[in-house]
Scaffold this motif. Structure first.
Motif, PDB file in Angstrom:
ATOM      1  N   LYS A   1       0.840  -1.203   0.000  1.00  0.00           N
ATOM      2  CA  LYS A   1       0.000   0.000   0.000  1.00  0.00           C
ATOM      3  C   LYS A   1       0.869   1.244   0.000  1.00  0.00           C
TER       4      LYS A   1
ATOM      5  N   VAL B   1      -3.464   3.801  -2.923  1.00  0.00           N
ATOM      6  CA  VAL B   1      -3.343   2.662  -3.827  1.00  0.00           C
ATOM      7  C   VAL B   1      -2.985   1.419  -3.020  1.00  0.00           C
TER       8      VAL B   1
ATOM      9  N   VAL C   1      -2.253  -2.675  -3.689  1.00  0.00           N
ATOM     10  CA  VAL C   1      -1.980  -3.697  -4.711  1.00  0.00           C
ATOM     11  C   VAL C   1      -1.878  -5.045  -4.039  1.00  0.00           C
TER      12      VAL C   1
ATOM     13  N   SER D   1      -2.107  -7.961 -15.146  1.00  0.00           N
ATOM     14  CA  SER D   1      -2.029  -6.732 -14.371  1.00  0.00           C
ATOM     15  C   SER D   1      -2.014  -5.535 -15.309  1.00  0.00           C
TER      16      SER D   1
ATOM     17  N   ALA E   1      -5.935  -4.284  -7.754  1.00  0.00           N
ATOM     18  CA  ALA E   1      -5.550  -2.939  -7.321  1.00  0.00           C
ATOM     19  C   ALA E   1      -6.790  -2.114  -7.038  1.00  0.00           C
ATOM     20  N   THR E   2      -6.727  -1.329  -5.949  1.00  0.00           N
ATOM     21  CA  THR E   2      -7.795  -0.403  -5.615  1.00  0.00           C
ATOM     22  C   THR E   2      -7.178   0.957  -5.300  1.00  0.00           C
TER      23      THR E   2
ATOM     24  N   GLN F   1      -6.554   5.227  -6.202  1.00  0.00           N
ATOM     25  CA  GLN F   1      -6.258   6.114  -7.324  1.00  0.00           C
ATOM     26  C   GLN F   1      -5.019   5.599  -8.050  1.00  0.00           C
ATOM     27  N   THR F   2      -5.214   4.586  -8.877  1.00  0.00           N
ATOM     28  CA  THR F   2      -4.089   3.986  -9.576  1.00  0.00           C
ATOM     29  C   THR F   2      -3.552   4.862 -10.700  1.00  0.00           C
TER      30      THR F   2
ATOM     31  N   ASN G   1       2.548   6.344  -6.751  1.00  0.00           N
ATOM     32  CA  ASN G   1       2.021   5.513  -5.670  1.00  0.00           C
ATOM     33  C   ASN G   1       1.717   4.102  -6.146  1.00  0.00           C
ATOM     34  N   PHE G   2       1.296   3.963  -7.394  1.00  0.00           N
ATOM     35  CA  PHE G   2       1.005   2.634  -7.961  1.00  0.00           C
ATOM     36  C   PHE G   2       2.287   1.798  -7.998  1.00  0.00           C
TER      37      PHE G   2
ATOM     38  N   THR H   1       3.252  -1.532  -5.566  1.00  0.00           N
ATOM     39  CA  THR H   1       3.676  -2.810  -6.145  1.00  0.00           C
ATOM     40  C   THR H   1       5.034  -3.231  -5.609  1.00  0.00           C
TER      41      THR H   1
END
Length: 274
Positions: free
Chosen positions: A174, A178, A180, A193, A213-214, A216-217, A222-223, A227
């Protein structure tokens, strides 16, 4: 016009000075450079280590990078990673974005670079750097990515046949909003993915993996960090096959105390006459 801007941005990220203006503005997504090992040090410059760990590595007293991870020794020189993984490492610029700071004279614009680095065989790193120039930001991000290289544990889905190919268990990372989640997948599934996690998972050496993923990707930084945090947790979970007691030996700092006690003298460079 767009082709010219893309060419200038690519030239700047390859080590040139660039324009520092609109040429490198939001043009960095998905621009992999392939194998660009040794960009920070180069073959022409000799490495003079500044830390105890660097001295042990250069003199061949530490044979494998796993010995460093076993004793959780902090790596503070990027040349240590180049020494062990230099020929295998590949880096990719995930994104270059402009950031601004409001001052009394107006706005101060700088460029923020996200770089992922890995050998596709169990090692991956992620670096973020902000600088006035695009090329300087990318070079700094590559150095920080090498300093953050971590080991990656791989496992199986179902029977343990062949080489490990997926994550050993379900892991979650996290960053910001975001979240993952990586889920083991059967052999032949591939990496299911989004483009950003797929690059990181591929660089880490995973062949098959489900992702969820949940948040604001669309925030790529942050994404990628979420990961990377999930991948780092693969060695945090203690599975039954790791229950056997680990026999620890002396730390390299204790084992080579006599060598480290000697003063390290930097050798002067010899002048080459042509």
């Amino acid at each position: 016009m767009a082709d010219n801007q893309g060419t200038d941005s690519a030239g700047a990220s390859r080590g040139g000075f660039g324009r520092g203006g609109s040429g490198g503005r939001s043009r960095g997504r998905g621009r992999g450079r392939g194998n660009r090992s040794g960009r920070t040090g180069g073959d022409s410059k000799e490495w003079f280590p500044c830390t105890k760990l660097g001295r042990l590595v250069k003199d061949g007293m530490i044979k494998r990078i796993e010995e460093i991870y076993l004793f959780s020794l902090p790596i503070k020189e990027a040349e240590i990673i180049d020494f062990f993984l230099g020929s295998k490492l590949k880096d990719e610029v995930l994104k270059v974005m402009p950031v601004q700071k409001q001052t009394r004279a107006g706005q101060r614009t700088r460029f923020k670079a996200f770089v992922a680095i890995g050998d596709s065989d169990g090692h991956i790193g992620l670096g973020v750097k902000c600088s006035k120039e695009v090329a300087t930001a990318i070079r700094g991000a590559i150095i920080l990515a090498k300093l953050s290289v971590i080991p990656v544990r791989r496992g199986y889905w179902g029977n343990k046949i062949g080489a490990p190919h997926t994550v050993p268990c379900k892991v979650t990372g996290k960053c910001g909003s975001v979240l993952v989640r990586l889920v083991p997948a059967p052999r032949g599934t591939g990496l299911v993915s989004a483009p950003v996690p797929k690059k990181l998972l591929s660089m880490a050496g995973f062949e098959d993996c489900y992702t969820c993923a949940t948040g604001q990707t669309a925030t790529l930084g942050n994404f990628a960090k979420a990961t990377f945090a999930a991948i780092a947790k693969t060695y945090s979970y203690l599975t039954p096959d790791m229950w056997s007691p680990t026999v620890f030996t002396n730390s390299p700092y204790q084992e080579y105390t006599d060598f480290l006690a000697k003063p390290f003298v930097k050798q002067p460079k010899k002048e080459v006459k042509y």
